[in-house]
Write an enzyme that holds these catalytic residues in place. Structure first.
Site, PDB file in Angstrom:
ATOM      1  N   GLU A 106      -2.673  -9.234   2.651  1.00 49.64           N
ATOM      2  CA  GLU A 106      -3.101  -9.812   3.935  1.00 49.64           C
ATOM      3  C   GLU A 106      -4.617  -9.759   4.112  1.00 49.64           C
ATOM      4  O   GLU A 106      -5.160 -10.438   4.995  1.00 49.64           O
ATOM      5  CB  GLU A 106      -2.388  -9.114   5.097  1.00 49.64           C
ATOM      6  CG  GLU A 106      -2.917  -7.740   5.491  1.00 49.64           C
ATOM      7  CD  GLU A 106      -2.447  -6.606   4.595  1.00 49.64           C
ATOM      8  OE1 GLU A 106      -2.741  -5.445   4.918  1.00 49.64           O
ATOM      9  OE2 GLU A 106      -1.774  -6.879   3.574  1.00 49.64           O
ATOM     10  N   HIS A 144      -3.830  -4.895  -0.574  1.00 49.24           N
ATOM     11  CA  HIS A 144      -3.430  -5.507   0.693  1.00 49.24           C
ATOM     12  C   HIS A 144      -3.507  -7.026   0.560  1.00 49.24           C
ATOM     13  O   HIS A 144      -4.602  -7.601   0.663  1.00 49.24           O
ATOM     14  CB  HIS A 144      -4.353  -5.043   1.824  1.00 49.24           C
ATOM     15  CG  HIS A 144      -4.131  -3.646   2.257  1.00 49.24           C
ATOM     16  ND1 HIS A 144      -3.249  -3.306   3.249  1.00 49.24           N
ATOM     17  CD2 HIS A 144      -4.668  -2.479   1.808  1.00 49.24           C
ATOM     18  CE1 HIS A 144      -3.256  -1.985   3.419  1.00 49.24           C
ATOM     19  NE2 HIS A 144      -4.106  -1.464   2.547  1.00 49.24           N
ATOM     20  N   CYS A 192       0.839  -1.203   0.000  1.00 46.64           N
ATOM     21  CA  CYS A 192       0.000   0.000   0.000  1.00 46.64           C
ATOM     22  C   CYS A 192       0.877   1.258   0.000  1.00 46.64           C
ATOM     23  O   CYS A 192       1.604   1.478  -0.957  1.00 46.64           O
ATOM     24  CB  CYS A 192      -0.989  -0.022   1.166  1.00 46.64           C
ATOM     25  SG  CYS A 192      -2.368   1.130   0.949  1.00 46.64           S
TER      26      CYS A 192
END
Length: 204
Positions: free
Chosen positions: A186, A184, A79
């Protein structure tokens, strides 16, 4: 061991837990002296470019992060951690980045009110531009989770792009040992975890 840089501006625990799900050892650190000891390094980022840059420098983590990049060991920005790797950003002013990737980070321009919203938040599909070990088993059109108001331009190092508000932007860039995602991983379920696993196994 993967190090995750803690400079007060990242979703650190989520990133660490995502690596854990892939049986990859990772730890969070805010100590400049630790950075060089890691085999791989991750630089997350949430918030404004200038504040992230300021926090990195104020915590003594900027130079050691640059030195790690120069060492040739695998590095991943996420990011704003990706945007910091570009030459410049125009987010709330003008700031110089690390200059690993060419181009300037700019804000999405909404030409028609109500057509799009800023930030660009939610799931968006990838357009794969070239083959790379980091996108092994990732299909063209795969959806990833994005949260950002500013974007990095498409460049010669763009491995994957996405489109929002009529703008094609870099979603995944790689240059030698340095990789970065605007999305992202994750938060991107199994596809995102696969990219983190690929990073953990990447021999650059």
């Amino acid at each position: 061991m993967i190090g995750i840089v803690d400079y007060g501006m990242g979703n650190l625990r989520s990133v660490a837990n995502a690596f854990l799900k892939m049986d990859i050892k990772a730890e969070i650190t805010d100590k400049p002296g630790d950075i060089d000891s890691y085999d791989r390094l991750v630089l997350p980022g949430v918030g404004a470019f200038g504040k992230c840059l300021e926090n990195l420098k104020d915590n003594g983590l900027y130079e050691v992060t640059v030195d790690f990049i120069k060492s040739g060991k695998p590095f991943l920005g996420i990011c704003v951690g990706m945007q910091l790797l570009f030459e410049k950003s125009y987010e709330y002013g003008e700031y110089n980045g690390m200059g690993i990737f060419p181009g300037a980070v700019k804000k999405f321009e909404i030409k028609k009110e109500g057509e799009y919203k800023i930030p660009h938040m939610g799931w968006n599909s990838l357009v794969l531009k070239k083959r790379h070990p980091l996108i092994e088993d990732i299909r063209d059109g795969e959806y990833m989770y994005f949260v950002h108001s500013y974007y990095a331009p498409v460049c010669d190092f763009s491995v994957a792009t996405a489109e929002y508000a009529g703008v094609e932007f870099s979603a995944l860039v790689v240059r030698e040992n340095v990789a970065a995602t605007q999305f992202h991983p994750e938060k991107s379920q199994q596809a995102g975890l696969k990219i983190l696993k690929n990073f953990g196994e990447w021999k650059c």
